[in-house]
Design an enzyme around this catalytic site. Structure first.
Site, PDB file in Angstrom:
ATOM      1  N   GLU A  83      -3.536   7.642  -3.858  1.00  0.00           N
ATOM      2  CA  GLU A  83      -3.376   6.330  -3.235  1.00  0.00           C
ATOM      3  C   GLU A  83      -3.143   5.231  -4.266  1.00  0.00           C
ATOM      4  OE1 GLU A  83      -5.994   4.835   0.326  1.00  0.00           O
ATOM      5  OE2 GLU A  83      -6.910   4.159  -1.540  1.00  0.00           O
TER       6      GLU A  83
ATOM      7  N   TYR B 277       0.851  -1.188   0.000  1.00  0.00           N
ATOM      8  CA  TYR B 277       0.000   0.000   0.000  1.00  0.00           C
ATOM      9  C   TYR B 277       0.888   1.238   0.000  1.00  0.00           C
ATOM     10  CZ  TYR B 277      -3.035   3.717   1.654  1.00  0.00           C
ATOM     11  OH  TYR B 277      -3.719   4.908   1.768  1.00  0.00           O
TER      12      TYR B 277
END
Ligand code: GDP
Ligand code: MN
Length: 360
Positions: A188, A100
């Protein structure tokens, strides 16, 4: 303003962040054609919400025929209240590892926060709760900025080495650059992956600060400028100035806009029809206010678009039309059973009242 995955990935590409090969499809046939050139593919529903995987919006297929069939199902779906209108058709990556990486704004501290995790793909909140040791958070001091050594620190925390370490460092640096330059409140990559020995952004999510949208142009040749807000009145206007005036008037009169869409100058009936369907599809919208000041835009074209979309829209409409071909436009709408307001304040008042009625 939430950008869709494919819009975010276009920006990634602009900044040199590697993404899987792929194209956008608006119909099952198109999806099939794209799949023909890519082999095994993943079909990804383009909606403005996360967690599509769990909601059934991400599907793997192994032939163009299967792509057509599955695309048909996906294009028929609603995900968390959003209708699926486009699919991203991408080569299926052989994912070896998922990470991530994301940057958000800490509003209380007025700083950007860069977060990476050794585990990715799932909810980052979940990982934060279960295994916080897998996450590294870096606060970025506005004045000191984010440097290549910061990116290397994050990449090294991910346990990467060699070429993957270099690639990931570059990706993280680019992610920060675009976060800043595009006035994002979120940038993101979840998951950031290693596939075929290389680093890719398998997913992309960019949220642009609503207060900065006027200086960002995501609309060129793509979708119309669309801004999501938190209220319940959907707004369709022409021109940025009228958009602001409409928002201010609604707020001043005690209402709350849910979103607005700017159809720009000279929009034809097809654009109006599309705009209406898009704004109506938002689950929070209780009433739709159409505020058009015809210049290059013709009121009769607007009226035709409204009538064409009306059979599919169950939410109440409030229309204010002034300007070029006003008489013709009003006549078209009158025949279809719609009242037309001339006064903008009056139209806003009616929309606010309707929103209240619908909310009870
Ligand atoms: P989200 O659920 O809306 O966040 O959509 P994602 O694009 O993140 O996809 C969900 C999950 O599907 C990812 O975490 C991956 O595990 C998987 N996935 C997405 N694209 C690929 C791909 O090309 N290959 C493989 N093997 N898995 C993928
Ligand atoms: Mn994701």
């Amino acid at each position: 303003m939430n950008l869709l995955e494919y819009e975010s990935k276009r920006i990634f590409q602009e900044y040199g962040i590697p993404i899987p090969k792929g194209k956008i499809a608006g119909s099952p046939e198109e999806a099939g054609e794209i799949a023909e050139n890519l082999g095994e593919v993943v079909l990804k529903a383009q909606v403005q919400v996360g967690g599509r995987g769990k909601a059934g919006g991400i599907k793997f297929v192994s032939s163009p025929e299967e792509a057509v069939r599955v695309a048909e199902e996906l294009l028929d779906m609603q995900i968390k209240g959003f209708k699926v209108e486009k699919l991203l058709v991408e080569e299926k990556l052989k994912i070896e590892k998922e990470f991530y990486a994301g940057i958000t704004v800490d509003r209380a501290k007025g700083k950007a926060v860069f977060m990476v995790s050794r585990e990715g793909g799932v909810d980052i909140e979940e990982i934060a709760k279960k295994s916080p040791e897998k996450i590294l958070t870096l606060k970025i001091h506005t004045l000191r900025d984010f440097y290549p050594y910061h990116a290397r620190e994050l990449a090294s925390f991910l346990g990467l080495s060699g070429e993957n370490f270099k690639q990931a460092s570059k990706v993280l640096l680019s992610l920060y650059k675009l976060f800043k330059e595009k006035d994002a409140t979120l940038a993101e990559i979840n998951p950031l992956v290693i596939a075929n020995g290389r680093i890719y952004a398998a997913d992309a999510k960019i949220v642009v600060d609503e207060d900065a949208w006027f200086r960002q142009d995501f609309s060129k040749g793509k979708d119309l400028p669309y801004v999501e807000l938190s209220g319940n009145i959907g707004c369709i206007v022409n021109g940025a100035g009228l958009a602001m005036a409409t928002m201010d008037t609604i707020k001043h009169l005690g209402g709350e806009p849910a979103n607005f869409l700017d159809i720009g100058g000279g929009a034809g009936s097809d654009v109006m029809e599309k705009a209406l369907k898009r704004v109506a599809s938002h689950p929070n919208v209780r009433v739709i206010l159409i505020n058009i000041l015809g210049g290059i835009t013709r009121c009769d074209e607007i009226a035709k678009g409204i009538v064409e979309a009306s059979s599919e829209i169950e939410k109440p409409l409030v229309v204010r039309l002034r300007g070029t071909k006003e008489k013709e436009g009003v006549e078209i709408l009158r025949k279809a059973g719609y009242a037309v307001e001339r006064d903008m304040i009056k139209a806003c008042e009616i929309a606010i009242a309707r929103a209240k009625e619908a909310g009870e």
